[in-house]
Design a protein around this motif. Structure first.
Motif, PDB file in Angstrom:
ATOM      1  N   GLU A  29      28.036  51.511 -25.061  1.00  0.00           N
ATOM      2  CA  GLU A  29      28.620  50.797 -23.931  1.00  0.00           C
ATOM      3  C   GLU A  29      29.780  51.564 -23.304  1.00  0.00           C
ATOM      4  OE1 GLU A  29      27.679  46.080 -24.656  1.00  0.00           O
ATOM      5  OE2 GLU A  29      29.565  46.893 -25.418  1.00  0.00           O
ATOM      6  N   LYS A  30      30.430  52.400 -24.111  1.00  0.00           N
ATOM      7  CA  LYS A  30      31.589  53.156 -23.607  1.00  0.00           C
ATOM      8  C   LYS A  30      31.231  54.569 -23.142  1.00  0.00           C
ATOM      9  CE  LYS A  30      34.692  50.670 -26.746  1.00  0.00           C
ATOM     10  NZ  LYS A  30      35.545  50.779 -27.955  1.00  0.00           N
TER      11      LYS A  30
ATOM     12  N   ARG B 195      36.636  60.997 -28.693  1.00  0.00           N
ATOM     13  CA  ARG B 195      35.400  60.217 -28.588  1.00  0.00           C
ATOM     14  C   ARG B 195      35.048  59.933 -27.133  1.00  0.00           C
ATOM     15  NH1 ARG B 195      35.702  55.556 -33.350  1.00  0.00           N
ATOM     16  NH2 ARG B 195      36.051  56.995 -35.088  1.00  0.00           N
ATOM     17  N   GLU B 196      36.076  59.655 -26.327  1.00  0.00           N
ATOM     18  CA  GLU B 196      35.839  59.364 -24.910  1.00  0.00           C
ATOM     19  C   GLU B 196      35.337  60.594 -24.163  1.00  0.00           C
ATOM     20  OE1 GLU B 196      39.363  57.730 -23.251  1.00  0.00           O
ATOM     21  OE2 GLU B 196      39.320  55.902 -24.489  1.00  0.00           O
TER      22      GLU B 196
ATOM     23  N   ALA C  88      30.969  41.663 -24.244  1.00  0.00           N
ATOM     24  CA  ALA C  88      31.321  42.745 -25.174  1.00  0.00           C
ATOM     25  C   ALA C  88      31.081  42.304 -26.609  1.00  0.00           C
ATOM     26  CB  ALA C  88      32.784  43.137 -24.977  1.00  0.00           C
TER      27      ALA C  88
ATOM     28  N   ARG D  17      29.947  57.788 -21.101  1.00  0.00           N
ATOM     29  CA  ARG D  17      29.992  58.215 -19.702  1.00  0.00           C
ATOM     30  C   ARG D  17      28.670  58.885 -19.348  1.00  0.00           C
ATOM     31  NH1 ARG D  17      36.061  60.876 -19.069  1.00  0.00           N
ATOM     32  NH2 ARG D  17      37.246  58.970 -19.583  1.00  0.00           N
TER      33      ARG D  17
ATOM     34  N   ASN E 274      28.781  49.602 -29.406  1.00  0.00           N
ATOM     35  CA  ASN E 274      30.095  49.991 -28.900  1.00  0.00           C
ATOM     36  C   ASN E 274      30.119  51.435 -28.429  1.00  0.00           C
ATOM     37  OD1 ASN E 274      31.483  47.551 -29.187  1.00  0.00           O
ATOM     38  ND2 ASN E 274      31.899  47.925 -31.349  1.00  0.00           N
TER      39      ASN E 274
END
Length: 419
Positions: free
Chosen positions: A270-271, A227-228, A417, A273, A267
């Protein structure tokens, strides 16, 4: 047998037929019939007219706007008429269509082109449509006449198979006509009384919008590590799908589920890139909508502190957003922070002067503040007369309400958050 105006009752008797049932104004009293063997009743002479009215599914004036005479006469083709081919209305319409399926059971004609890509598999779509049967110029079903579009997930059995396949061939903003064979519609049985047996259907469809719901499922299937590393486009589509799902939950008044969907989308975003300014703009635009929606939900649940937090997030992205200002003002009013609430609501009103909801909220603020001031005055007067246990309790309550004026400062220290 007596005759009335040249008509004999004998003329109504046909061999093998039965008299049609009649409707009565009132029911027969069975006790009267048992006791006296005689009962009086009155026939409802307007029953036939009432039955016809019952079979009208939409307002007659609105219905005229959706009348389609092609279903009765078909597209005009003088050459065919001269040659006496005797085509039915739908056969004439089909001549200007192309096969959408190899077996020709769905045919299509694009009336207004759309833009972008085709609807993806499993997408969440919003459509307007009119649906007709042959020789019926009035639609048997219409989202336009119902006053709102239909939203559903493709390939999940929410509509007939033919309509599922038809919409899958469209682009956003497109309007098209489709002829659907009975095998992909309501089959041999039909759906009486509106849809006859073995009926071919004509749909006029406008694809208002769609959301790629499969992207959300694909994102959910990824591991935390993947996911990242996921592509921006996939994450954005997944967040958009959760946003739409949240909106649908909100419409069904399932506020808790709506909050869950909105927070899940937040969520994701916000994470994410970001590689460039274009991606940041897309991220911020969707976050703005999500924060405002969360503020609306929390206000609806009377959770004013979280509504303040979400409103502040939204205002950081767009300081002069009227919806964010309004929801911030509404939350502050619930906390009896009258000064800050008024400031937010007046700022929202400057941006949308004709918005009634803002005006009503300002009236509510005035009324609540006056009540508060009256209560404070009464309390102060009783203070000089000696405080009873009841006054002490009220003192604590009023003291608590006065402390709400520091709520803006407190909101700044709540976590940003969303969990």
């Amino acid at each position: 047998m007596d005759a009335i105006e040249g008509h004999s009752f004998e003329d109504d008797e046909v061999e093998g037929s039965e008299m049609p049932p009649v409707k009565l104004v009132d029911g027969i009293d069975i006790r009267e019939l048992i006791d006296t063997s005689v009962a009086t009743f009155e026939v409802n002479m307007n029953a036939a007219e009432e039955e016809r009215d019952d079979q009208t599914y939409f307002n007659k004036e609105e219905l005229l706007q959706c009348v389609n005479f092609d279903c009765v006469a078909g597209d005009s083709d003088e050459e065919d008429d001269k040659r006496g081919l005797g085509l039915t209305p739908f056969q004439k319409i089909a001549k200007n269509m192309t096969d959408l399926t190899p077996d020709g059971k769905i045919r299509k004609r694009e009336m207004k082109p759309g833009s972008g890509s085709l609807v993806p598999e499993g997408a969440y779509v919003t459509v307007h449509y009119n649906a007709y049967v042959e020789y019926g110029d009035e639609p048997y079903d219409s989202t336009w006449l119902r006053g709102q579009p239909l939203s559903f997930r493709l390939q999940r059995g929410y509509v007939i198979i033919g309509l599922d396949v038809a919409i899958s061939s469209m682009k956003k903003g497109e309007t098209s006509r489709f002829l659907i064979h009975p095998d992909l519609g309501y089959g041999k049985m039909g759906c009486p009384p509106r849809i006859p047996q073995n009926a071919e259907l004509l749909f006029e469809v406008e694809l208002v919008k769609f959301t790629d719901n499969m992207a959300a499922e694909a994102f959910e299937a990824l591991s935390l590590e993947d996911r990242e590393k996921a592509d921006f486009g996939l994450i954005l589509k997944a967040a958009q799908a959760e946003h739409v799902n949240g909106n649908e939950s909100f419409k069904r008044d399932n506020i808790n589920l709506a909050i869950t969907k909105y927070k899940k989308a937040v969520n994701m975003l916000e994470k994410i890139r970001l590689k460039n300014e274009e991606e940041e703009i897309k991220q911020q635009n969707l976050l703005l909508k999500l924060y405002i929606n969360l503020a609306v939900c929390y206000n609806k649940q009377k959770n004013s502190r979280l509504a303040c937090v979400m409103s502040k997030h939204a205002l950081r992205i767009q300081p002069k957003n009227p919806k964010a200002l309004f929801n911030f003002g509404r939350a502050l009013l619930m906390l009896s922070d009258f000064d800050h609430a008024r400031r937010c609501l007046l700022d929202a009103q400057k941006l949308q002067p004709s918005n009634r909801e803002i005006s009503e909220e300002l009236k509510k603020l005035d009324k609540k503040q006056k009540t508060y001031e009256v209560d404070m005055k009464k309390f102060s007067q009783r203070m000089f007369q000696g405080a009873s246990e009841e006054d002490k309790t009220e003192s604590k309550s009023l003291h608590s309400r006065r402390n709400q004026n520091s709520v803006v400062a407190e909101c700044q220290f709540l976590p940003c958050a969303i969990y």
